[in-house]
Design a protein around this motif. Structure first.
Motif, PDB file in Angstrom:
ATOM      1  N   HIS A   1      21.993 -31.404 104.640  1.00 55.30           N
ATOM      2  CA  HIS A   1      22.964 -32.347 105.210  1.00 55.30           C
ATOM      3  C   HIS A   1      22.528 -32.888 106.575  1.00 55.30           C
ATOM      4  CE1 HIS A   1      26.845 -34.287 105.729  1.00 55.30           C
ATOM      5  NE2 HIS A   1      26.863 -33.812 106.953  1.00 55.30           N
ATOM      6  N   ALA A   2      22.143 -32.003 107.477  1.00 53.25           N
ATOM      7  CA  ALA A   2      21.761 -32.449 108.824  1.00 53.25           C
ATOM      8  C   ALA A   2      20.583 -33.413 108.766  1.00 53.25           C
ATOM      9  CB  ALA A   2      21.429 -31.247 109.706  1.00 53.25           C
ATOM     10  N   ASP A   3      19.627 -33.143 107.898  1.00 57.61           N
ATOM     11  CA  ASP A   3      18.461 -34.012 107.761  1.00 57.61           C
ATOM     12  C   ASP A   3      18.860 -35.387 107.222  1.00 57.61           C
ATOM     13  OD1 ASP A   3      15.519 -34.398 107.822  1.00 57.61           O
ATOM     14  OD2 ASP A   3      15.791 -34.580 105.652  1.00 57.61           O
ATOM     15  N   HIS A   4      19.768 -35.414 106.240  1.00 60.08           N
ATOM     16  CA  HIS A   4      20.230 -36.695 105.691  1.00 60.08           C
ATOM     17  C   HIS A   4      20.933 -37.533 106.754  1.00 60.08           C
ATOM     18  CE1 HIS A   4      19.136 -35.887 101.581  1.00 60.08           C
ATOM     19  NE2 HIS A   4      19.873 -34.804 101.542  1.00 60.08           N
ATOM     20  N   VAL A   5      21.800 -36.893 107.532  1.00 59.37           N
ATOM     21  CA  VAL A   5      22.525 -37.616 108.577  1.00 59.37           C
ATOM     22  C   VAL A   5      21.559 -38.087 109.665  1.00 59.37           C
ATOM     23  CG1 VAL A   5      24.361 -37.486 110.315  1.00 59.37           C
ATOM     24  CG2 VAL A   5      24.681 -36.410 108.074  1.00 59.37           C
ATOM     25  N   ALA A   6      20.594 -37.257 110.018  1.00 55.29           N
ATOM     26  CA  ALA A   6      19.595 -37.656 111.022  1.00 55.29           C
ATOM     27  C   ALA A   6      18.829 -38.885 110.548  1.00 55.29           C
ATOM     28  CB  ALA A   6      18.633 -36.502 111.299  1.00 55.29           C
ATOM     29  N   LYS A   7      18.426 -38.900 109.298  1.00 55.04           N
ATOM     30  CA  LYS A   7      17.691 -40.050 108.755  1.00 55.04           C
ATOM     31  C   LYS A   7      18.580 -41.294 108.728  1.00 55.04           C
ATOM     32  CE  LYS A   7      14.362 -37.449 106.044  1.00 55.04           C
ATOM     33  NZ  LYS A   7      14.013 -36.927 104.709  1.00 55.04           N
TER      34      LYS A   7
ATOM     35  N   HIS B   1      30.209 -40.095 100.423  1.00 59.15           N
ATOM     36  CA  HIS B   1      30.377 -38.697 100.828  1.00 59.15           C
ATOM     37  C   HIS B   1      31.710 -38.455 101.527  1.00 59.15           C
ATOM     38  CE1 HIS B   1      26.418 -37.445  99.619  1.00 59.15           C
ATOM     39  NE2 HIS B   1      25.854 -38.389 100.353  1.00 59.15           N
ATOM     40  N   HIS B   2      32.357 -39.517 101.979  1.00 65.21           N
ATOM     41  CA  HIS B   2      33.617 -39.372 102.711  1.00 65.21           C
ATOM     42  C   HIS B   2      34.850 -39.615 101.838  1.00 65.21           C
ATOM     43  CE1 HIS B   2      30.536 -40.212 105.765  1.00 65.21           C
ATOM     44  NE2 HIS B   2      31.204 -39.306 106.448  1.00 65.21           N
ATOM     45  N   ILE B   3      34.671 -40.248 100.683  1.00 64.03           N
ATOM     46  CA  ILE B   3      35.797 -40.588  99.807  1.00 64.03           C
ATOM     47  C   ILE B   3      36.552 -39.310  99.408  1.00 64.03           C
ATOM     48  CG2 ILE B   3      36.475 -41.669  97.613  1.00 64.03           C
ATOM     49  CD1 ILE B   3      35.254 -43.632  99.677  1.00 64.03           C
ATOM     50  N   GLY B   4      37.864 -39.357  99.563  1.00 64.76           N
ATOM     51  CA  GLY B   4      38.717 -38.248  99.148  1.00 64.76           C
ATOM     52  C   GLY B   4      38.720 -37.033 100.065  1.00 64.76           C
ATOM     53  N   LYS B   5      38.062 -37.098 101.202  1.00 64.12           N
ATOM     54  CA  LYS B   5      38.008 -35.946 102.118  1.00 64.12           C
ATOM     55  C   LYS B   5      39.249 -35.850 103.007  1.00 64.12           C
ATOM     56  CE  LYS B   5      33.697 -34.606 101.275  1.00 64.12           C
ATOM     57  NZ  LYS B   5      33.472 -33.649 100.236  1.00 64.12           N
ATOM     58  N   HIS B   6      39.990 -36.933 103.143  1.00 57.66           N
ATOM     59  CA  HIS B   6      41.229 -36.971 103.932  1.00 57.66           C
ATOM     60  C   HIS B   6      41.017 -36.403 105.339  1.00 57.66           C
ATOM     61  CE1 HIS B   6      43.306 -38.402 100.417  1.00 57.66           C
ATOM     62  NE2 HIS B   6      42.719 -37.439  99.734  1.00 57.66           N
ATOM     63  N   LEU B   7      40.063 -36.986 106.025  1.00 57.99           N
ATOM     64  CA  LEU B   7      39.748 -36.577 107.386  1.00 57.99           C
ATOM     65  C   LEU B   7      40.870 -36.982 108.332  1.00 57.99           C
ATOM     66  CD1 LEU B   7      36.028 -37.737 107.370  1.00 57.99           C
ATOM     67  CD2 LEU B   7      36.903 -35.416 106.998  1.00 57.99           C
ATOM     68  N   THR B   8      41.072 -36.197 109.364  1.00 54.22           N
ATOM     69  CA  THR B   8      42.122 -36.482 110.343  1.00 54.22           C
ATOM     70  C   THR B   8      41.515 -37.055 111.614  1.00 54.22           C
ATOM     71  OG1 THR B   8      42.012 -34.325 111.424  1.00 54.22           O
ATOM     72  CG2 THR B   8      43.449 -34.511 109.461  1.00 54.22           C
ATOM     73  N   ASP B   9      42.360 -37.670 112.414  1.00 52.22           N
ATOM     74  CA  ASP B   9      41.880 -38.187 113.693  1.00 52.22           C
ATOM     75  C   ASP B   9      41.482 -37.041 114.620  1.00 52.22           C
ATOM     76  OD1 ASP B   9      41.303 -40.660 115.122  1.00 52.22           O
ATOM     77  OD2 ASP B   9      42.798 -39.946 116.559  1.00 52.22           O
ATOM     78  N   THR B  10      42.145 -35.907 114.508  1.00 50.17           N
ATOM     79  CA  THR B  10      41.769 -34.733 115.305  1.00 50.17           C
ATOM     80  C   THR B  10      40.350 -34.298 114.943  1.00 50.17           C
ATOM     81  OG1 THR B  10      44.067 -34.004 115.491  1.00 50.17           O
ATOM     82  CG2 THR B  10      42.359 -32.322 115.809  1.00 50.17           C
ATOM     83  N   GLN B  11      40.016 -34.263 113.673  1.00 47.82           N
ATOM     84  CA  GLN B  11      38.661 -33.911 113.242  1.00 47.82           C
ATOM     85  C   GLN B  11      37.650 -34.957 113.716  1.00 47.82           C
ATOM     86  OE1 GLN B  11      39.768 -33.720 109.129  1.00 47.82           O
ATOM     87  NE2 GLN B  11      39.677 -31.468 109.092  1.00 47.82           N
ATOM     88  N   ARG B  12      38.022 -36.215 113.624  1.00 44.62           N
ATOM     89  CA  ARG B  12      37.144 -37.297 114.070  1.00 44.62           C
ATOM     90  C   ARG B  12      36.827 -37.155 115.555  1.00 44.62           C
ATOM     91  NH1 ARG B  12      37.071 -41.744 116.870  1.00 44.62           N
ATOM     92  NH2 ARG B  12      39.224 -41.538 117.538  1.00 44.62           N
TER      93      ARG B  12
ATOM     94  N   ILE C   1      38.941 -43.876 107.650  1.00 49.02           N
ATOM     95  CA  ILE C   1      39.560 -44.865 106.749  1.00 49.02           C
ATOM     96  C   ILE C   1      39.094 -44.629 105.316  1.00 49.02           C
ATOM     97  CG2 ILE C   1      39.597 -47.318 106.118  1.00 49.02           C
ATOM     98  CD1 ILE C   1      39.458 -47.898 109.202  1.00 49.02           C
ATOM     99  N   ASN C   2      37.790 -44.506 105.119  1.00 46.16           N
ATOM    100  CA  ASN C   2      37.239 -44.332 103.780  1.00 46.16           C
ATOM    101  C   ASN C   2      37.577 -42.981 103.168  1.00 46.16           C
ATOM    102  OD1 ASN C   2      36.098 -46.895 103.692  1.00 46.16           O
ATOM    103  ND2 ASN C   2      34.216 -46.192 104.664  1.00 46.16           N
ATOM    104  N   SER C   3      37.874 -41.990 103.996  1.00 45.05           N
ATOM    105  CA  SER C   3      38.174 -40.652 103.479  1.00 45.05           C
ATOM    106  C   SER C   3      39.500 -40.613 102.736  1.00 45.05           C
ATOM    107  CB  SER C   3      38.167 -39.628 104.607  1.00 45.05           C
ATOM    108  OG  SER C   3      39.341 -39.696 105.398  1.00 45.05           O
ATOM    109  N   SER C   4      40.332 -41.611 102.939  1.00 39.98           N
ATOM    110  CA  SER C   4      41.600 -41.693 102.216  1.00 39.98           C
ATOM    111  C   SER C   4      41.524 -42.643 101.026  1.00 39.98           C
ATOM    112  CB  SER C   4      42.721 -42.146 103.156  1.00 39.98           C
ATOM    113  OG  SER C   4      42.932 -41.157 104.144  1.00 39.98           O
ATOM    114  N   ALA C   5      40.391 -43.256 100.834  1.00 41.96           N
ATOM    115  CA  ALA C   5      40.214 -44.203  99.730  1.00 41.96           C
ATOM    116  C   ALA C   5      40.015 -43.459  98.413  1.00 41.96           C
ATOM    117  CB  ALA C   5      39.020 -45.118 100.000  1.00 41.96           C
ATOM    118  N   ALA C   6      40.406 -44.105  97.344  1.00 39.43           N
ATOM    119  CA  ALA C   6      40.181 -43.543  96.011  1.00 39.43           C
ATOM    120  C   ALA C   6      38.851 -44.026  95.434  1.00 39.43           C
ATOM    121  CB  ALA C   6      41.322 -43.941  95.080  1.00 39.43           C
ATOM    122  N   GLU C   7      38.396 -45.188  95.915  1.00 39.55           N
ATOM    123  CA  GLU C   7      37.136 -45.770  95.440  1.00 39.55           C
ATOM    124  C   GLU C   7      36.291 -46.170  96.643  1.00 39.55           C
ATOM    125  OE1 GLU C   7      37.870 -49.134  92.969  1.00 39.55           O
ATOM    126  OE2 GLU C   7      39.100 -48.030  91.553  1.00 39.55           O
ATOM    127  N   ASN C   8      34.993 -46.201  96.429  1.00 45.57           N
ATOM    128  CA  ASN C   8      34.078 -46.605  97.478  1.00 45.57           C
ATOM    129  C   ASN C   8      34.217 -48.115  97.711  1.00 45.57           C
ATOM    130  OD1 ASN C   8      31.902 -47.088  99.198  1.00 45.57           O
ATOM    131  ND2 ASN C   8      30.560 -45.666  98.132  1.00 45.57           N
TER     132      ASN C   8
END
Length: 160
Positions: free
Chosen positions: A50-56, A81-92, A131-138
């Motif tokens: 994961h870290a390598d993918h994000v770095a690239k 990778h973010h779809i359906g994760k329901h990230l919060t602003d606190t996490q962001r 925003i995308n983490s709450s989406a159902a589709e990419n």
């Protein structure tokens, strides 16, 4: 900008220290994430790569070589990778804070212009991730271009 000046201005990728700087940043950051109470639940099942993918990905966005898109990644792949994760602003906010602390720790440039560009990208990208983490589709098409970030990128209000 005149041609002579534009040739003398390095990319953000170059100014940061090239690929080794991005690899160190994200390897160190994701080691810290594992022990972070707010972020560890989000990343507990991440792959070792994961870290390598994000770095690239970020290195390419900042003007580096096409190491992410050259190895089967795309902007749509990253968004997926973010779809359906329901990230919060606190996490962001914690993600940004911890990443900036890591940037200081590993010695990324701390000049105002670079940090402004870095913070601008992190704010932009992390808000889109939420925003995308709450989406159902990419929302990003498979052939959409990669984002490109430079020394000043604001182009108007966000339009999803």
């Amino acid at each position: 900008m005149d041609e002579k000046l534009s040739k003398s201005v390095p990319t953000l990728f170059e100014w940061a220290g090239g690929q080794p700087a991005f690899e160190k940043l994200f390897a160190t950051f994701y080691q810290r994430v594992a022990d972070d109470a707010i972020l560890s639940p989000v990343f507990r099942n991440m792959s070792a790569a994961h870290a390598d993918h994000v770095a690239k990905f970020v290195a390419e966005v900042f003007g580096g070589p096409k190491l992410y898109t050259g190895t089967s990644g795309s902007h749509a792949t990253m968004v997926a990778h973010h779809i359906g994760k329901h990230l919060t602003d606190t996490q962001r906010k914690r993600w940004i804070t911890l990443l900036l602390e890591t940037a200081d720790e590993i010695g990324l440039p701390d000049d105002p212009e670079f940090r402004s560009a870095l913070v601008g990208y992190l704010e932009w990208g992390s808000r889109i991730a939420v925003i995308n983490s709450s989406a159902a589709e990419n929302p990003i098409q498979p052939d959409a271009p990669m984002p490109v970030w430079g020394w000043g990128e604001v182009k108007g209000p966000y339009q999803p």
